[in-house]
Design an enzyme around this catalytic site. Sequence first.
Site, PDB file in Angstrom:
ATOM      1  N   CYS A   1       2.268 -19.165  22.260  1.00  0.00           N
ATOM      2  CA  CYS A   1       1.892 -19.109  23.909  1.00  0.00           C
ATOM      3  C   CYS A   1       1.890 -20.236  23.922  1.00  0.00           C
ATOM      4  O   CYS A   1       0.822 -20.080  25.127  1.00  0.00           O
ATOM      5  CB  CYS A   1       0.744 -17.588  23.377  1.00  0.00           C
ATOM      6  SG  CYS A   1      -0.169 -18.153  22.773  1.00  0.00           S
TER       7      CYS A   1
ATOM      8  N   ALA B   1      -2.199 -12.154  12.232  1.00  0.00           N
ATOM      9  CA  ALA B   1      -3.285 -11.287  13.001  1.00  0.00           C
ATOM     10  C   ALA B   1      -2.921 -12.275  14.573  1.00  0.00           C
ATOM     11  O   ALA B   1      -2.782 -12.919  15.005  1.00  0.00           O
ATOM     12  CB  ALA B   1      -4.671 -11.976  12.605  1.00  0.00           C
TER      13      ALA B   1
ATOM     14  N   GLY C   1      -1.776  -8.687  14.870  1.00  0.00           N
ATOM     15  CA  GLY C   1      -0.742  -8.031  13.953  1.00  0.00           C
ATOM     16  C   GLY C   1       0.018  -7.008  15.074  1.00  0.00           C
ATOM     17  O   GLY C   1       0.372  -6.284  14.271  1.00  0.00           O
TER      18      GLY C   1
END
Length: 283
Positions: free
Chosen positions: A204, A80, A82
């Site tokens: 990230c 998620a 996605g």
Amino acid sequence: MKQNQKKESLFGAEGFESYYNSLFGERWQSLKKAFFEGNQSAEYFVPGSQKPYFLDSASILAALNLPLKGAENILDMCAAPGGKTLVLASRMDEDAKLSANERSSDRKHRLDTVVNECLPPQISERILTSCSDGATWCKRQSECFDRILLDSPCSSERHVIADPKYLNTWSPSRIKTVTMEQWALLSCAYRLLAPEGILLYSTCALCPQENDEMIERLYKKYNRDGNAFSLLEPCANLEEIEAFTKITLPSYEKTKYGYQILPDVQGGAGPIYFSIIQKHLSV
């Protein structure tokens, strides 16, 4: 004061600033500025679907660097909302199947919506979404996936710095907590990976504890003799997705065990770290 004690004393916005300034030095100011200037995103549209999905170009590049040719069983371990799932789904072979997992039920609902709305039926019917803790999956199965994308939960400094609630309560303990979760996921993903399979680990995050140091832990745990796995070089090919998006892919910087895309020199793209790991046959 010892170095680790000094780090633990850091707290809130001031501690956050001091911590990342110590990591990046003079570059930290340009990184912060890039965070507030916006992401370099692109419209990802799979022909035959109902709607596009907007995704950071660095995320597209990371997902492109998982080679899919010949893979039959693919896992997106923390899928998620996605976006990377769409990139994998649009690139996989016509006989391949993709398992897209998310541990949060709310986020899994968002994942289902993206899969159903942004992919045509002939692709979405080959995607199995699930809601479970990826870190425990290896207790039920092992060496069963040809390819695995682990886009791991991380500190996500770009979001922290933009939200006073998170910034004002930040401390190095946040990184410690996240790295425990990351290691559980990464070690499980490695055990789920079939011999000669390929795993792409990405975050990230900016801090090395969540990036290169995770891969270093993998070396110490599973690759002491240097024969269990090897690291691959990036293989992204823009031609694979030219039908789905119009984009200029960002460049990356080499790290010890992987590659990093930083927004101050890539037009706002990122940050993204990724490392590409190929498991070898047991001897």
